[in-house]
Design a protein around this motif. Structure first.
Motif, PDB file in Angstrom:
ATOM      1  N   ARG A 122       0.612  -1.212   0.019  1.00 37.60           N
ATOM      2  CA  ARG A 122       0.047   0.027  -0.012  1.00 37.60           C
ATOM      3  C   ARG A 122       0.709   1.117  -0.109  1.00 37.60           C
ATOM      4  O   ARG A 122       0.372   2.313  -0.618  1.00 37.60           O
ATOM      5  CB  ARG A 122      -1.048  -0.099   1.156  1.00 37.60           C
ATOM      6  CG  ARG A 122      -1.881  -1.185   1.428  1.00 37.60           C
ATOM      7  CD  ARG A 122      -2.894  -0.988   0.263  1.00 37.60           C
ATOM      8  NE  ARG A 122      -3.904  -2.122   0.386  1.00 37.60           N
ATOM      9  CZ  ARG A 122      -4.731  -2.551  -0.622  1.00 37.60           C
ATOM     10  NH1 ARG A 122      -4.396  -2.699  -1.772  1.00 37.60           N
ATOM     11  NH2 ARG A 122      -5.753  -3.494  -0.132  1.00 37.60           N
ATOM     12  N   LEU A 123       1.801   1.171   0.873  1.00 39.43           N
ATOM     13  CA  LEU A 123       2.943   2.438   0.810  1.00 39.43           C
ATOM     14  C   LEU A 123       3.777   2.621  -0.042  1.00 39.43           C
ATOM     15  O   LEU A 123       4.276   3.890  -0.407  1.00 39.43           O
ATOM     16  CB  LEU A 123       3.055   2.630   2.378  1.00 39.43           C
ATOM     17  CG  LEU A 123       2.128   2.755   3.435  1.00 39.43           C
ATOM     18  CD1 LEU A 123       2.795   2.947   4.745  1.00 39.43           C
ATOM     19  CD2 LEU A 123       0.928   4.014   3.020  1.00 39.43           C
ATOM     20  N   GLY A 124       4.602   1.517  -0.199  1.00 42.14           N
ATOM     21  CA  GLY A 124       5.500   1.347  -1.199  1.00 42.14           C
ATOM     22  C   GLY A 124       6.891   1.523  -0.430  1.00 42.14           C
ATOM     23  O   GLY A 124       7.724   2.417  -1.007  1.00 42.14           O
ATOM     24  N   ASP A 125       7.208   0.756   0.499  1.00 41.07           N
ATOM     25  CA  ASP A 125       8.445   0.882   0.921  1.00 41.07           C
ATOM     26  C   ASP A 125       8.995   2.061   1.649  1.00 41.07           C
ATOM     27  O   ASP A 125      10.105   2.345   1.563  1.00 41.07           O
ATOM     28  CB  ASP A 125       9.407   0.275   0.194  1.00 41.07           C
ATOM     29  CG  ASP A 125      10.895  -0.148   0.764  1.00 41.07           C
ATOM     30  OD1 ASP A 125      10.991  -0.497   1.879  1.00 41.07           O
ATOM     31  OD2 ASP A 125      11.967   0.148   0.049  1.00 41.07           O
ATOM     32  N   VAL A 126       8.011   2.721   2.144  1.00 44.67           N
ATOM     33  CA  VAL A 126       8.528   4.070   2.876  1.00 44.67           C
ATOM     34  C   VAL A 126       9.291   4.048   4.273  1.00 44.67           C
ATOM     35  O   VAL A 126       9.171   3.008   4.844  1.00 44.67           O
ATOM     36  CB  VAL A 126       7.309   5.108   3.331  1.00 44.67           C
ATOM     37  CG1 VAL A 126       6.392   5.152   1.907  1.00 44.67           C
ATOM     38  CG2 VAL A 126       6.263   4.412   4.407  1.00 44.67           C
ATOM     39  N   PRO A 127      10.006   4.842   4.672  1.00 51.69           N
ATOM     40  CA  PRO A 127      10.520   4.504   5.955  1.00 51.69           C
ATOM     41  C   PRO A 127       9.424   4.678   7.107  1.00 51.69           C
ATOM     42  O   PRO A 127       8.255   5.205   7.084  1.00 51.69           O
ATOM     43  CB  PRO A 127      11.689   5.904   6.225  1.00 51.69           C
ATOM     44  CG  PRO A 127      10.875   6.968   5.299  1.00 51.69           C
ATOM     45  CD  PRO A 127      10.249   6.203   4.116  1.00 51.69           C
ATOM     46  N   LEU A 128       9.947   4.149   8.362  1.00 50.12           N
ATOM     47  CA  LEU A 128       9.013   3.738   9.641  1.00 50.12           C
ATOM     48  C   LEU A 128       9.526   4.214  10.427  1.00 50.12           C
ATOM     49  O   LEU A 128      10.713   4.097  11.224  1.00 50.12           O
ATOM     50  CB  LEU A 128       8.912   2.139   9.668  1.00 50.12           C
ATOM     51  CG  LEU A 128       7.927   1.641  10.744  1.00 50.12           C
ATOM     52  CD1 LEU A 128       6.585   1.974  10.570  1.00 50.12           C
ATOM     53  CD2 LEU A 128       8.322   0.064  10.642  1.00 50.12           C
ATOM     54  N   VAL A 129       8.627   4.919  11.510  1.00 47.84           N
ATOM     55  CA  VAL A 129       8.861   5.458  12.878  1.00 47.84           C
ATOM     56  C   VAL A 129       8.038   4.267  13.802  1.00 47.84           C
ATOM     57  O   VAL A 129       6.901   4.300  13.493  1.00 47.84           O
ATOM     58  CB  VAL A 129       8.374   6.666  13.204  1.00 47.84           C
ATOM     59  CG1 VAL A 129       8.456   7.066  14.643  1.00 47.84           C
ATOM     60  CG2 VAL A 129       9.284   7.735  12.430  1.00 47.84           C
ATOM     61  N   THR A 130       8.702   3.656  14.592  1.00 47.95           N
ATOM     62  CA  THR A 130       7.956   2.782  15.405  1.00 47.95           C
ATOM     63  C   THR A 130       8.525   2.553  16.881  1.00 47.95           C
ATOM     64  O   THR A 130       9.164   3.337  17.114  1.00 47.95           O
ATOM     65  CB  THR A 130       7.956   1.224  14.686  1.00 47.95           C
ATOM     66  OG1 THR A 130       7.152   0.224  15.338  1.00 47.95           O
ATOM     67  CG2 THR A 130       9.361   0.722  14.723  1.00 47.95           C
ATOM     68  N   ASP A 131       8.348   1.366  17.540  1.00 47.09           N
ATOM     69  CA  ASP A 131       8.851   1.044  18.719  1.00 47.09           C
ATOM     70  C   ASP A 131       9.194  -0.190  18.991  1.00 47.09           C
ATOM     71  O   ASP A 131       9.075  -0.941  17.894  1.00 47.09           O
ATOM     72  CB  ASP A 131       7.712   1.455  19.865  1.00 47.09           C
ATOM     73  CG  ASP A 131       6.360   0.775  19.737  1.00 47.09           C
ATOM     74  OD1 ASP A 131       6.379  -0.462  19.120  1.00 47.09           O
ATOM     75  OD2 ASP A 131       5.133   1.308  20.097  1.00 47.09           O
TER      76      ASP A 131
END
Length: 540
Positions: A122-131
């Motif tokens: 869906r997003l196309g391998d975008v960078p991720l902010v997570t925990d």
């Protein structure tokens, strides 16, 4: 500054939208030191349950914006966000909006496999902010980590760039659909679309209970972004819960004492399972539902508790009982498009969602997009400034859901001669029985719940097996209502509550537990999985 002055200042500024309410309040000194948002977890050394002012929120947001900017995030960069707490989700949204980036918020209840699929497809391998918890779930699955949410909090707020100046059509957030029929869709909202309903509501009288609001909405949902900006625009206090189970919501009401509570239909289902009369809910004047419309049985249990002010000959007095505002909305609709208020003397139920808001132009449409007359069931088409821009990376679905300028919601509805609209089902869950007869699962559930006080919740599963349609009715019962001796009477009562052509298709009436019902990340029942399970059961 008075609340009225604050509201007028924001309503009269055409540059204000979903991406800059917070920065506008601080930059223009619009009551920046009043309590605003409260989180149920600590924020940058501040304890949980302590309200933050717009000025304090701005400091936390600038720290995160500085860290994101140093990591290379710029205007129009999509960045995925999946965190466990409401504080991390909301503050990261604000930080990315400040940079003009596009936060793509992901529900923390999506498991690692579905999250990885959503990121890729869906997003196309975008960078991720997570925990840490979600990083562990993603281990061994493709993702591109940008930073952890706790690391962003260590940024230097003095190094944050000046706020991006939004244009109305700027994409300001990507949130996802409920995912009940498969992988959630990525829905793009604009600076103006996520604020259009708030701007409209700023011109109306302030609803009772809106001074102190509790959000039991999933924090990455578009409805939460609206609730946050609504609170900032109204000068209200808002508590955001990271988890929204019935006991957690009830405990928060008792301890924080909100005047209004915002949630989805699944919230009220969960609350209705409990003995509400045994809890201290006196502070609640208003329950506000969005998403799927709520069931009468659950609404009646809620409006029996709480209290509200009413005008009498002796002046305004507080009387027992609350108001439930029901409606119908979706991620794509951006805000509920209908509303109806229920109190203890309400009689208009039967899945009535009321009339459309003034900012909505809607119609019940036939298969070819023609408008249907009152009483005819068709698909809801709607036009509104609140509508999302479309689906990220999916122009085919974006245009497939548009007909004659209307967005097709996938909801089957009809309107009566008085202009009230009624929701009967999702199109994907209804079954054509032939001879002009339809089996509507949501309407069938409503009928069972209204007729059977021993039923807490009901799920109707209808499917084709060979050349016939079979239906299983799944019941979740009140405590002590599940004895085998009552089974025959209960089955007869369920069949009697259904329309005759629906009752004729019923194969089984089954008592089930929560573990037997698959839910999506926003709490909706995943009927597509239930149909697969019950089709396999039939074959077995």
């Amino acid at each position: 500054m008075t609340i009225r002055t604050l509201r007028a200042a924001l309503a009269g500024d055409p540059a204000v939208g979903a991406g800059n309410v917070l920065t506008t309040r601080v930059e223009h000194d619009l009551d920046p030191d009043a309590p605003a948002l409260t989180f149920d977890t600590p924020v940058d050394g501040r304890p949980a349950w302590q309200p933050l002012t717009p000025r304090e929120l701005d400091l936390a947001v600038r720290a995160r914006a500085a860290a994101l900017h140093e990591l290379g995030v710029r205007r129009r960069d999509p960045v995925a966000v999946q965190t466990s707490t409401a504080a991390d989700t909301v503050l990261t949204f604000f930080a990315l909006a400040r940079l003009g980036a596009i936060p793509a918020l992901i529900n923390p209840l999506l498991d690692g496999e579905r999250t990885a699929s959503y990121l890729r497809q869906r997003l196309g391998d975008v960078p991720l902010v997570t925990d840490a918890a979600h990083l562990e779930a993603l281990e061994g699955r493709p993702h591109r980590l940008l930073a952890t949410a706790d690391a962003l909090a260590g940024g230097d707020p003095e190094r944050a760039p000046a706020p991006y100046r939004h244009w109305g059509g700027d994409p300001v957030a990507i949130t996802h659909s409920s995912g009940t029929t498969g992988l959630p869709k990525a829905v793009v909202h604009s600076h103006d679309s996520l604020y259009a309903a708030i701007r409209y509501r700023l011109g109306l009288p302030r609803p009772q209970g809106s001074h102190r609001m509790l959000s039991a909405l999933p924090s990455p949902h578009a409805a939460t972004l609206i609730a946050v900006n609504l609170a900032l625009s109204f000068g209200s206090e808002l508590l955001l819960l990271s988890r929204q189970t019935g006991p957690q919501v009830l405990d928060a009401i008792e301890s924080w004492r909100p005047g209004s509570v915002y949630g989805f239909a699944t919230t009220w289902t969960d609350l209705a399972r409990h003995d509400l009369g045994a809890r201290d809910l006196e502070s609640v004047a208003l329950w506000w539902n969005t998403g799927d419309c709520a069931h009468e049985a659950h609404i009646r249990r809620l409006i029996a508790v709480g209290s509200r002010e009413q005008a009498t000959r002796d002046g305004r007095v507080r009387t027992p009982g609350s108001v439930f505002v029901d409606g119908l909305g979706s991620t794509e609709m951006g805000h509920s498009h209908f509303f109806i208020s229920h109190s203890t003397d309400s009689t208009r139920y039967g899945r009535c969602v009321g009339r459309p808001h003034a900012f909505v132009d809607c119609a019940v449409l036939g298969p070819d997009g023609e408008e249907l007359p009152p009483g005819a069931v068709g698909e809801l088409g709607t036009r509104s400034p609140t509508l999302a821009l479309g689906y990220w990376n999916d122009s085919a679905t974006t245009y497939r859901t548009r007909v004659r300028g209307y967005f097709l919601t996938g909801d089957l509805m009809y309107r009566d001669e008085e202009g009230y609209y009624y929701h009967v089902d999702r199109a994907v869950d209804s079954v054509d029985l032939g001879d002009g007869l339809m089996l509507h699962t949501a309407l069938s559930e409503e009928r069972v719940l209204a007729a059977r006080p021993d039923v807490l919740d009901c799920t109707v599963v209808a499917l084709r097996t060979g050349d016939k349609v079979v239906t299983d009715v799944l019941l979740q019962l009140t405590d002590g209502a599940g004895s085998e001796a009552d089974a025959a009477e209960r089955t007869a009562g369920v069949l009697g509550a259904l329309q005759p052509h629906v009752a004729a298709t019923v194969r089984d009436v089954l008592v089930v537990s929560d573990d037997d019902i698959p839910f999506g990340p926003t709490g909706k029942v995943r009927k597509v999985l239930l149909r697969e399970q019950h089709a396999a059961r039939a074959e077995g």
